[in-house]
Design a protein around this motif. Sequence first.
Motif, PDB file in Angstrom:
ATOM      1  N   ASP A   4       0.834  -1.205   0.000  1.00  8.89           N
ATOM      2  CA  ASP A   4       0.000   0.000   0.000  1.00  8.89           C
ATOM      3  C   ASP A   4       0.868   1.254   0.000  1.00  8.89           C
ATOM      4  N   PHE A   5       1.946   1.225   0.780  1.00  7.99           N
ATOM      5  CA  PHE A   5       2.836   2.378   0.845  1.00  7.99           C
ATOM      6  C   PHE A   5       3.439   2.659  -0.529  1.00  7.99           C
ATOM      7  N   LEU A   6       3.920   1.604  -1.190  1.00 12.88           N
ATOM      8  CA  LEU A   6       4.530   1.776  -2.503  1.00 12.88           C
ATOM      9  C   LEU A   6       3.507   2.265  -3.530  1.00 12.88           C
ATOM     10  N   ARG A   7       2.297   1.736  -3.439  1.00 11.30           N
ATOM     11  CA  ARG A   7       1.256   2.169  -4.371  1.00 11.30           C
ATOM     12  C   ARG A   7       0.956   3.659  -4.170  1.00 11.30           C
ATOM     13  N   ASP A   8       0.856   4.081  -2.888  1.00 11.69           N
ATOM     14  CA  ASP A   8       0.591   5.493  -2.588  1.00 11.69           C
ATOM     15  C   ASP A   8       1.732   6.385  -3.059  1.00 11.69           C
ATOM     16  N   ALA A   9       2.941   5.820  -3.121  1.00 13.07           N
ATOM     17  CA  ALA A   9       4.103   6.579  -3.588  1.00 13.07           C
ATOM     18  C   ALA A   9       4.222   6.586  -5.111  1.00 13.07           C
ATOM     19  N   LEU A  22      15.478  -0.660  -4.344  1.00 13.28           N
ATOM     20  CA  LEU A  22      16.757  -0.984  -3.719  1.00 13.28           C
ATOM     21  C   LEU A  22      16.586  -0.799  -2.217  1.00 13.28           C
ATOM     22  N   VAL A  23      16.843  -1.854  -1.456  1.00  9.15           N
ATOM     23  CA  VAL A  23      16.753  -1.772   0.005  1.00  9.15           C
ATOM     24  C   VAL A  23      18.124  -1.407   0.569  1.00  9.15           C
ATOM     25  N   ALA A 114      21.842   0.707 -10.399  1.00  9.22           N
ATOM     26  CA  ALA A 114      20.790  -0.306 -10.499  1.00  9.22           C
ATOM     27  C   ALA A 114      19.586   0.186 -11.284  1.00  9.22           C
ATOM     28  N   GLY A 115      19.549   1.484 -11.611  1.00 10.58           N
ATOM     29  CA  GLY A 115      18.371   2.041 -12.267  1.00 10.58           C
ATOM     30  C   GLY A 115      17.160   1.994 -11.369  1.00 10.58           C
ATOM     31  N   ALA A 116      17.370   2.211 -10.080  1.00  8.58           N
ATOM     32  CA  ALA A 116      16.300   2.068  -9.092  1.00  8.58           C
ATOM     33  C   ALA A 116      15.285   3.204  -9.181  1.00  8.58           C
ATOM     34  N   ASP A 117      14.025   2.848  -9.071  1.00 10.78           N
ATOM     35  CA  ASP A 117      12.963   3.844  -8.977  1.00 10.78           C
ATOM     36  C   ASP A 117      12.837   4.389  -7.564  1.00 10.78           C
ATOM     37  N   ALA A 118      13.278   3.605  -6.577  1.00  9.04           N
ATOM     38  CA  ALA A 118      13.189   4.036  -5.183  1.00  9.04           C
ATOM     39  C   ALA A 118      14.199   3.271  -4.344  1.00  9.04           C
ATOM     40  N   VAL A 119      14.659   3.926  -3.285  1.00 11.51           N
ATOM     41  CA  VAL A 119      15.519   3.294  -2.282  1.00 11.51           C
ATOM     42  C   VAL A 119      14.718   3.226  -0.986  1.00 11.51           C
ATOM     43  N   LEU A 120      14.607   2.028  -0.413  1.00  7.36           N
ATOM     44  CA  LEU A 120      13.819   1.833   0.798  1.00  7.36           C
ATOM     45  C   LEU A 120      14.716   1.883   2.026  1.00  7.36           C
ATOM     46  N   LEU A 121      14.330   2.700   3.000  1.00  6.80           N
ATOM     47  CA  LEU A 121      15.061   2.848   4.254  1.00  6.80           C
ATOM     48  C   LEU A 121      14.228   2.289   5.402  1.00  6.80           C
ATOM     49  N   GLY A 122      14.891   1.681   6.374  1.00  3.26           N
ATOM     50  CA  GLY A 122      14.187   0.955   7.419  1.00  3.26           C
ATOM     51  C   GLY A 122      13.873   1.737   8.683  1.00  3.26           C
ATOM     52  N   ARG A 151       8.839  10.314   2.524  1.00  2.91           N
ATOM     53  CA  ARG A 151       9.399  10.283   1.172  1.00  2.91           C
ATOM     54  C   ARG A 151      10.196  11.545   0.920  1.00  2.91           C
ATOM     55  N   ARG A 152      11.392  11.379   0.393  1.00  2.00           N
ATOM     56  CA  ARG A 152      12.200  12.504  -0.047  1.00  2.00           C
ATOM     57  C   ARG A 152      12.938  12.070  -1.302  1.00  2.00           C
ATOM     58  N   GLY A 153      12.496  12.586  -2.432  1.00  2.00           N
ATOM     59  CA  GLY A 153      13.085  12.152  -3.694  1.00  2.00           C
ATOM     60  C   GLY A 153      12.844  10.657  -3.902  1.00  2.00           C
ATOM     61  N   ILE A 154      13.918   9.937  -4.175  1.00  2.00           N
ATOM     62  CA  ILE A 154      13.780   8.492  -4.395  1.00  2.00           C
ATOM     63  C   ILE A 154      13.806   7.700  -3.090  1.00  2.00           C
ATOM     64  N   TYR A 155      14.018   8.362  -1.970  1.00  2.00           N
ATOM     65  CA  TYR A 155      14.141   7.664  -0.696  1.00  2.00           C
ATOM     66  C   TYR A 155      12.782   7.534  -0.004  1.00  2.00           C
ATOM     67  N   LEU A 156      12.423   6.299   0.328  1.00  2.00           N
ATOM     68  CA  LEU A 156      11.138   5.998   0.963  1.00  2.00           C
ATOM     69  C   LEU A 156      11.374   5.305   2.306  1.00  2.00           C
ATOM     70  N   ARG A 157      10.490   5.612   3.262  1.00  2.00           N
ATOM     71  CA  ARG A 157      10.565   4.991   4.591  1.00  2.00           C
ATOM     72  C   ARG A 157       9.233   4.299   4.894  1.00  2.00           C
ATOM     73  N   PRO A 158       9.041   3.085   4.392  1.00  2.00           N
ATOM     74  CA  PRO A 158       7.748   2.406   4.550  1.00  2.00           C
ATOM     75  C   PRO A 158       7.411   2.027   5.993  1.00  2.00           C
ATOM     76  N   PHE A 159       8.438   1.857   6.855  1.00  2.00           N
ATOM     77  CA  PHE A 159       8.208   1.393   8.223  1.00  2.00           C
ATOM     78  C   PHE A 159       8.136   2.529   9.236  1.00  2.00           C
ATOM     79  N   LEU A 160       7.978   3.754   8.768  1.00  2.00           N
ATOM     80  CA  LEU A 160       8.041   4.888   9.683  1.00  2.00           C
ATOM     81  C   LEU A 160       6.893   4.892  10.689  1.00  2.00           C
ATOM     82  N   GLY A 161       5.825   4.185  10.400  1.00  2.00           N
ATOM     83  CA  GLY A 161       4.712   4.097  11.343  1.00  2.00           C
ATOM     84  C   GLY A 161       4.758   2.880  12.241  1.00  2.00           C
ATOM     85  N   LEU A 162       5.792   2.044  12.120  1.00  2.00           N
ATOM     86  CA  LEU A 162       5.911   0.827  12.930  1.00  2.00           C
ATOM     87  C   LEU A 162       6.839   1.043  14.122  1.00  2.00           C
ATOM     88  N   ARG A 163       6.496   0.426  15.264  1.00  2.00           N
ATOM     89  CA  ARG A 163       7.398   0.448  16.402  1.00  2.00           C
ATOM     90  C   ARG A 163       8.572  -0.498  16.163  1.00  2.00           C
TER      91      ARG A 163
END
Length: 342
Positions: A4-9, A22-23, A114-122, A151-163
Amino acid sequence: MLKDFLRDAGLAPNPASPPVLLVACSGGPDSLALAEAASFFHRRGDYAVGAAVVDHGLQPGSAVIAETAAAKLRGMGLDPVTVHRVDVPESGMGPEAAARTVRYEALDAAAAAAGADAVLLGHTLDDQAEQVLLGLARGSGTRSLAGMPARRGIYLRPFLGLRREEVEEICAAQELDPWYDPTNADPSFARSRVRTSVLPFLEAELGPGIAEALFRSSRILAQDADYLDAQAAETYERLRAEAGNPPAGSDPEEILLSEQALRELAPALRQRVLALAAAELGAARPSWERVRAVETLLRREGSAGPVQLAGKVSAYRQVRAKPVPQGSPSCGNLVFRKKSSA
């Protein structure tokens, strides 16, 4: 949650042409759990997922730790998985900030390769709470207290709402074996003291839910900061044009802004506009104290400046009439000047 996070992004799954993710993984529980979640969609063909491990070389055995993390990621089926050794320079910004700078440089390069569309940060909700508390301790403004953006540019933080405990549960459920960074418990680092002492103390004294409350505050402040920044950018462009400055992107050595127009702005907008003028000339974002020093020039009392800013930029009050490209000579401007490198 991740899907869902990726779809919203704007990165909907597409088996015909999978978006490339890219993780960024250290081997710790947060990024390892994120890699495991992403690998599920990689195996389904919804996304093409690789990973990048950055070895800062700051701890004994860091190369082994990095290669071990890379092996775990390859075992999940991620491809490509690359390890990047960086040198953290000694600088006045401190070891954490210096490490962050070279880490993102390495991740930028890995994403491009890598030609990444997004980089995922934990990063997790706990990381965000720590960030907000550190900002409060520094006396920071709205943007800093907004914490890390989802989200900032290509950098995404999908777990930002998780403890943090939730991502550790993911690791346990998937029988992952995360690496725990010993610096997270090292009291010589302010963030470590916040994590191990300050937040637990606040929870004990004020009751549970402090981390969640700080996270909510960061989200509210992020909305406020986004709005104010957008208003400031629009106002800056208007004042810049009205003062007859060269077109944007022309690499000027001087920016003029009307003192009267600046005085009429609300402080929250005025301070941001002053910071934008300094930034256009190549200065680092000035501190609140430096911006306030520039503001004092608008009172037309005492010295006309200059006020020194970072990046060899200074600000002063224009005291003599000066011709401008579109109009007659005038004074009453605040001038930002970049020292020539010649």
